[in-house]
Design a protein around this motif. Structure first.
Motif, PDB file in Angstrom:
ATOM      1  N   UNK A 108       2.136   3.360 -15.537  1.00 62.37           N
ATOM      2  CA  UNK A 108       2.611   3.792 -14.204  1.00 62.37           C
ATOM      3  C   UNK A 108       2.361   5.294 -13.999  1.00 62.37           C
ATOM      4  N   UNK A 109       2.825   6.110 -14.973  1.00 54.59           N
ATOM      5  CA  UNK A 109       2.605   7.563 -14.885  1.00 54.59           C
ATOM      6  C   UNK A 109       1.096   7.862 -14.826  1.00 54.59           C
ATOM      7  N   UNK A 110       0.287   7.089 -15.591  1.00 52.30           N
ATOM      8  CA  UNK A 110      -1.166   7.285 -15.570  1.00 52.30           C
ATOM      9  C   UNK A 110      -1.721   7.055 -14.171  1.00 52.30           C
ATOM     10  N   UNK A 111      -1.203   6.007 -13.527  1.00 54.64           N
ATOM     11  CA  UNK A 111      -1.704   5.687 -12.183  1.00 54.64           C
ATOM     12  C   UNK A 111      -1.388   6.821 -11.220  1.00 54.64           C
ATOM     13  N   UNK A 112      -0.166   7.333 -11.294  1.00 57.76           N
ATOM     14  CA  UNK A 112       0.229   8.416 -10.387  1.00 57.76           C
ATOM     15  C   UNK A 112      -0.612   9.663 -10.663  1.00 57.76           C
ATOM     16  N   UNK A 144       5.148  15.592  -4.373  1.00 60.44           N
ATOM     17  CA  UNK A 144       6.305  16.463  -4.579  1.00 60.44           C
ATOM     18  C   UNK A 144       7.598  15.700  -4.320  1.00 60.44           C
ATOM     19  N   UNK A 145       8.759  16.409  -4.401  1.00 57.56           N
ATOM     20  CA  UNK A 145      10.053  15.705  -4.274  1.00 57.56           C
ATOM     21  C   UNK A 145      10.223  15.006  -2.921  1.00 57.56           C
ATOM     22  N   UNK A 146       9.617  15.565  -1.843  1.00 55.15           N
ATOM     23  CA  UNK A 146       9.762  14.935  -0.525  1.00 55.15           C
ATOM     24  C   UNK A 146       8.740  13.836  -0.291  1.00 55.15           C
ATOM     25  N   UNK A 147       7.754  13.744  -1.142  1.00 52.88           N
ATOM     26  CA  UNK A 147       6.665  12.780  -0.940  1.00 52.88           C
ATOM     27  C   UNK A 147       6.277  12.118  -2.256  1.00 52.88           C
ATOM     28  N   UNK A 148       7.234  11.468  -2.923  1.00 55.44           N
ATOM     29  CA  UNK A 148       6.902  10.847  -4.213  1.00 55.44           C
ATOM     30  C   UNK A 148       5.864   9.735  -4.034  1.00 55.44           C
ATOM     31  N   UNK A 149       5.031   9.544  -5.029  1.00 58.36           N
ATOM     32  CA  UNK A 149       3.974   8.531  -4.926  1.00 58.36           C
ATOM     33  C   UNK A 149       4.550   7.163  -5.299  1.00 58.36           C
ATOM     34  N   UNK A 150       4.449   6.242  -4.370  1.00 60.03           N
ATOM     35  CA  UNK A 150       4.842   4.851  -4.632  1.00 60.03           C
ATOM     36  C   UNK A 150       3.541   4.049  -4.690  1.00 60.03           C
ATOM     37  N   UNK A 151       3.356   3.298  -5.756  1.00 59.00           N
ATOM     38  CA  UNK A 151       2.098   2.557  -5.924  1.00 59.00           C
ATOM     39  C   UNK A 151       2.363   1.066  -5.714  1.00 59.00           C
ATOM     40  N   UNK A 152       1.768   0.526  -4.670  1.00 63.05           N
ATOM     41  CA  UNK A 152       1.960  -0.904  -4.367  1.00 63.05           C
ATOM     42  C   UNK A 152       1.008  -1.733  -5.227  1.00 63.05           C
ATOM     43  N   UNK A 153       1.584  -2.795  -5.800  1.00 64.90           N
ATOM     44  CA  UNK A 153       0.772  -3.613  -6.701  1.00 64.90           C
ATOM     45  C   UNK A 153       0.535  -5.015  -6.159  1.00 64.90           C
ATOM     46  N   UNK A 154       1.511  -5.528  -5.430  1.00 60.17           N
ATOM     47  CA  UNK A 154       1.363  -6.896  -4.920  1.00 60.17           C
ATOM     48  C   UNK A 154       2.301  -7.083  -3.732  1.00 60.17           C
ATOM     49  N   UNK A 155       2.283  -8.293  -3.194  1.00 57.06           N
ATOM     50  CA  UNK A 155       3.163  -8.585  -2.065  1.00 57.06           C
ATOM     51  C   UNK A 155       3.645 -10.016  -2.162  1.00 57.06           C
ATOM     52  N   UNK A 156       4.800 -10.239  -1.567  1.00 61.23           N
ATOM     53  CA  UNK A 156       5.298 -11.615  -1.427  1.00 61.23           C
ATOM     54  C   UNK A 156       5.853 -11.737  -0.026  1.00 61.23           C
TER      55      UNK A 156
END
Ligand SMILES: Cc1ncc(COP(=O)(O)O)c(C=O)c1O
Length: 440
Positions: free
Chosen positions: A1-5, A24-36
């Motif tokens: 996860x950290x590697x991806x970010x 940064x703190x106001x814009x943390x990276x969220x990585x989408x992997x799949x959906x349901x």
């Protein structure tokens, strides 16, 4: 996860993003992997209800069995073959389907791959047609677009939606476009003033989405259409955002019985699966390109490598059918009523100036104080913070400045509609009172 970010921060350039803030703190990276269904799931397993249809395009949610199957079936045949010098079954079938669904005699389809390119090709068709019909010396060169128009980010589209705040760097590249005021009298006056020099009027019918979900007064579109026709010019309706039932009808122009000369479609066309767009025109627009001598002057020199991509067209055929089925069953109308009911209490909130809605396109405008009204300072990024609050609580939102946008897919359950609206309300309660105390 950290590697991806870390790889994201090192290699990706995100659209409309200041990379000094990203990560940064106001814009943390969220990585989408799949959906349901209607939820996206990130690499940590956190779930987000997709209340903006992944930027207004996943009209049926994610992993829709009918679209998945259609793409798989097409993969068994061919993924892509060019439309330059060849034709293709899914492109033909989709063009015929759009011709059947579009209002009036809109029946000729040019495929591209984004909303911006759908508009870009519409502009080029209108401009070249004026020369074909009236000769190279035609005065019909003038274009009109609405105040605060947004039609995408290629240079033609940027010219239509030129905003000094965003586009100063490209000013010398943008071509001049006249402004169409948002009131009926002003719009008619601008069209009449352009007269025989007017080539085309370009507008989003009924709702200007990216401008902040601005809803036009009833009759505006019909009046503009009539004045445009009287001036002998073409009407280009950009239904990239409003098309495919987003305003409660299949196309927004149908609310006012308007048949544009050119209609631009994208976003919901494939149910948000693949990049495909369509510019649909009437026979009167097309004919000058198909008659007369077979010389270069009558060829539309426009095309993209992936024009009419087979997988995209197969996805679109399935998505359009699925949506038509939902609408025929009355689900679109029922969901719209549910959304209206859920939103009603928000209008009285002390930090909500206005709830604007047409069909499923919703803008909730936030203010520090309704009196005045007193707005939040831009640097406070209040809309952004409310959206983040929603995301932290499992609902994906994306604002336009301080306008909170909801654009739910038609696959939402009643409960999901209520969850999305509640997330906006909770975000406002959590962020706005404190921000109002500290705003300049
Ligand atoms: C009305 C309208 N036209 C054009 C576009 C551009 O579409 P794309 O981002 O697919 O180029 C958008 C995108 O939001 C839009 O809302």
């Amino acid at each position: 996860m950290r590697d991806l970010i870390e790889a994201d921060l090192r290699h990706l350039w995100h659209p409309f993003t200041h990379h000094g803030l990203w990560g940064g703190p106001d814009d943390p990276v969220v990585v989408i992997e799949r959906a349901e269904g209607n939820e996206l799931v990130d690499t940590e397993g956190r779930r987000y209800l997709d209340a903006i249809s992944s930027l207004w395009c996943n009209t049926l949610g994610h992993r829709v069995p009918a679209i998945d199957d259609a793409i798989r079936a097409q993969l068994e045949r061919v993924a892509h073959s060019t439309l330059l010098g060849l034709s293709s079954r899914p492109a033909i079938e989709l063009a015929a389907k759009l011709a059947a669904l579009c209002p009036g005699d809109l029946e000729r389809v040019f495929f591209t791959d984004a909303g911006a390119t759908a508009v870009e090709v519409a502009l080029k068709i209108a401009v070249q047609r004026a020369r074909l019909v009236e000769g190279d010396a035609t005065p019909r060169r003038h274009l009109l677009a609405l105040d605060d128009a947004y039609h995408g980010d290629t240079m033609g589209a940027v010219s239509l939606g030129f905003s000094p705040g965003f586009h100063r760097a490209f000013e010398h590249l943008a071509f001049p476009v006249g402004r169409l005021p948002r009131d009926v009298d002003g719009a008619i006056a601008a069209i009449r003033a352009a007269g025989a020099e007017l080539c085309a009027v370009v507008l989003e019918p009924l709702v200007q989405g990216a401008a902040g979900m601005l809803v036009q007064p009833p009759g505006f579109l019909a009046a503009v259409a009539e004045a445009t026709r009287a001036a002998g010019a073409l009407l280009i309706c950009d239904e990239v955002a409003t098309g495919f039932w987003r305003t409660g009808r299949r196309f927004a122009c149908e609310h006012e019985g308007v048949v544009p000369d050119l209609l631009c479609l994208a976003k919901g066309l494939t149910g948000g699966y693949l990049p495909l767009a369509a510019t649909v025109v009437t026979p009167a627009v097309f004919e000058p390109f198909a008659t007369g001598r077979a010389d270069g002057a009558r060829t539309l020199f426009h095309g993209h490598t992936y024009t009419g991509n087979a997988l995209g067209c197969a996805a679109a055929l399935a998505a359009v059918d699925e949506l038509e089925r939902l609408a025929a069953r009355g689900r679109v109308a029922a969901l719209e009523q549910r959304l209206a009911r859920a939103l009603a209490p928000l209008a009285d909130h002390p930090h909500v100036l206005e709830v604007r809605r047409r069909g499923f396109m919703v803008g909730v405008e936030l203010v520090a104080d309704k009196e005045g009204p007193r707005r939040f300072a831009r640097a406070q990024r209040v809309g952004h913070k409310v959206a983040h609050h929603g995301r932290d609580h499992g609902v994906l939102l994306r604002p336009l400045g301080d306008v909170m946008v909801l654009m739910p897919p038609f696959s939402f359950s009643d409960e999901e509609v209520e969850r999305a609206v509640a997330a906006v309300q909770r975000g406002i309660d959590a962020i706005c009172p404190e921000a109002a105390r500290t705003t300049a």
